[in-house]
Design a protein around this motif. Structure first.
Motif, short mmCIF file in Angstrom:
data_model
loop_
_atom_site.label_atom_id
_atom_site.label_comp_id
_atom_site.label_asym_id
_atom_site.label_seq_id
_atom_site.Cartn_x
_atom_site.Cartn_y
_atom_site.Cartn_z
N GLY A 128 0.82 -1.21 0.00
CA GLY A 128 0.00 0.00 0.00
C GLY A 128 0.85 1.26 0.00
N VAL A 256 -13.51 -0.55 6.84
CA VAL A 256 -14.47 -0.38 5.75
C VAL A 256 -14.91 1.06 5.64
CG1 VAL A 256 -16.76 -1.00 4.90
CG2 VAL A 256 -15.26 -2.77 5.85
N VAL A 259 -12.14 3.12 4.12
CA VAL A 259 -12.00 2.94 2.68
C VAL A 259 -13.04 3.76 1.94
CG1 VAL A 259 -12.32 1.28 0.82
CG2 VAL A 259 -10.87 0.69 2.76
N VAL A 260 -14.29 3.74 2.39
CA VAL A 260 -15.34 4.53 1.76
C VAL A 260 -15.01 6.03 1.87
CG1 VAL A 260 -17.79 5.12 1.74
CG2 VAL A 260 -17.07 2.76 2.20
N CYS A 262 -12.26 7.40 1.65
CA CYS A 262 -11.27 7.80 0.64
C CYS A 262 -11.93 8.32 -0.63
CB CYS A 262 -10.35 6.62 0.31
SG CYS A 262 -9.15 6.25 1.63
N LEU A 263 -13.23 8.06 -0.79
CA LEU A 263 -13.95 8.60 -1.95
C LEU A 263 -14.03 10.13 -1.88
CD1 LEU A 263 -16.88 6.04 -2.28
CD2 LEU A 263 -14.86 6.25 -3.74
N LEU A 292 -4.95 6.53 -4.01
CA LEU A 292 -6.15 6.02 -3.35
C LEU A 292 -6.06 4.51 -3.12
CD1 LEU A 292 -8.97 8.06 -5.11
CD2 LEU A 292 -7.99 8.40 -2.85
N ILE A 293 -5.48 3.78 -4.09
CA ILE A 293 -5.28 2.34 -3.89
C ILE A 293 -4.36 2.12 -2.70
CG2 ILE A 293 -4.23 0.27 -4.87
CD1 ILE A 293 -5.21 1.23 -7.62
N PHE A 296 -6.29 2.95 0.43
CA PHE A 296 -7.21 1.85 0.76
C PHE A 296 -6.47 0.76 1.52
CE2 PHE A 296 -10.23 2.53 -3.11
CZ PHE A 296 -10.71 3.68 -2.51
N THR A 297 -5.33 0.36 0.97
CA THR A 297 -4.56 -0.74 1.58
C THR A 297 -4.01 -0.34 2.94
OG1 THR A 297 -3.94 -1.42 -0.66
CG2 THR A 297 -2.71 -2.39 1.16
N GLN A 299 -5.14 1.96 4.87
CA GLN A 299 -6.24 2.20 5.79
C GLN A 299 -6.62 0.94 6.55
OE1 GLN A 299 -7.75 4.68 7.55
NE2 GLN A 299 -8.56 5.67 5.75
N LEU A 300 -6.52 -0.21 5.86
CA LEU A 300 -6.87 -1.48 6.50
C LEU A 300 -5.93 -1.78 7.65
CD1 LEU A 300 -7.65 -3.63 3.35
CD2 LEU A 300 -9.27 -2.50 4.87
#
Length: 334
Positions: A128, A256, A259-260, A262-263, A292-293, A296-297, A299-300
């Motif tokens: 990430g 989750v 991740v949302v 990040c939109l 953003l990818i 996302f990673t 963020q998990l």
């Protein structure tokens, strides 16, 4: 069935929160271009939201005694720091670029854990970070000697560092010794109050040109009164955005919801493209997707990383799920 409904509701609230947050920069930039100092715009946003949330602060007033350091850190870094750096950045660079750089924050958390705390990170987290770094290089066009204003990029990176500090502080929002976690709405309310006080000292709002609020700002083909943009920034992109975010996390897991969230960068970039004519090149679009990818990673892994960074167990202060008691009742919401 109830879990399925809660999840759908949570996703809807998380999306609404991302949409609300994403509209802040687009509404603020016309005010800055009109002649209002970026720090004054931030102060109006934070102070106005703090005023609206005063009832919540009063309801959770025990937090002042129980968690003063957490409230101070959240207010100065996660509220005042992020917003001040971001608004100062978009005065010099496109809104989308500034927000994409800010979303480098989750990757910085993993760097903090690995190199400062000297704790291992997962291979997934490392991937990430690699995506985020590569995307950041594309966004700023390093091969062209930085394609945007250097100071603007530095300010945006300052916003990313403050966002990183939020995640590092997050572990300190874990359950306290008495088994009670600080309520997220209380932390947000006091964070805004602390942020407003800090920004008052820095921005000196007594020098604000209040007459500018009576003029009309230029937002694409529209010319709304400047004060309506402030109202939008305060009520929608701050108060509702935070409240929707908290309600979303209560129905979803923190990763989750993160991740949302990040939109937000996508929303801000599209709005800036349509309303402010801030077109991004192919390199910025590809780089933004990579950032953003990576976010996302990362963020998990951010909740676990923040807990490791603080030496405590728990999820971010504004991102925990209800923990059940032995009797089946909820212990706390965070």
């Amino acid at each position: 069935m109830q879990q399925s409904f809660d999840r759908r509701a949570g996703l809807g609230l998380a999306l609404a929160s991302a949409l609300a947050f994403g509209g802040s920069g687009v509404a603020a930039k016309p005010l800055i271009e009109q002649g209002m100092d970026s720090l004054h715009v931030v102060w109006l946003r934070i102070a106005g939201a703090a005023l609206v949330l005063l009832p919540l602060a009063w309801r959770h007033r025990a937090l002042v005694r129980e968690r003063p350091a957490l409230l101070a850190g959240f207010g100065i870094l996660a509220v005042a720091g992020v917003q001040a750096f971001y608004f100062a950045a978009i005065a010099r660079i496109p809104v989308g670029v500034g927000l994409l750089i800010e979303f480098f924050g989750p990757a910085l958390v993993l760097g903090w854990v690995r190199f400062v705390q000297r704790r291992p990170v997962t291979r997934q987290a490392a991937v990430g970070v690699l995506f985020a770094v590569t995307g950041l290089a594309c966004v700023v066009e390093v091969w062209a000697g930085l394609g945007f204003d250097a100071l603007g990029l530095l300010l945006a990176f300052g916003a990313a560092c403050c966002q990183c500090a939020y995640f590092v502080l997050a572990g300190h929002g874990a359950d306290s010794a008495d088994g009670r976690a600080p309520h997220p709405l209380g932390v947000i309310a006091y964070g805004l109050i602390v942020g407003a006080v800090a920004l008052t000292l820095v921005s000196r709002p007594w020098n604000l040109e209040w007459s500018l609020l009576g003029e009309r700002a230029e937002l694409g083909d529209m010319h709304p009164p400047a004060w309506t943009l402030i109202v939008w920034i305060v009520l929608v992109t701050t108060v509702l955005a935070y409240l929707f975010g908290v309600l979303a996390v209560r129905r979803l897991s923190p990763p989750v919801a993160g991740v949302v969230a990040c939109l937000e960068a996508v929303v801000a970039t599209v709005l800036a493209w349509v309303l402010l004519a801030e077109h991004l090149g192919a390199a910025q679009i590809v780089g933004g997707a990579l950032v953003l990818i990576g976010a996302f990673t990362a963020q998990l892994a951010a909740p676990a990383a923040s807990a490791a960074a603080s030496g405590e167990r728990g999820a971010p202060v504004t991102g925990n799920v209800p923990q059940p008691r032995d009797d089946g009742k909820e212990l706390s919401h965070q």
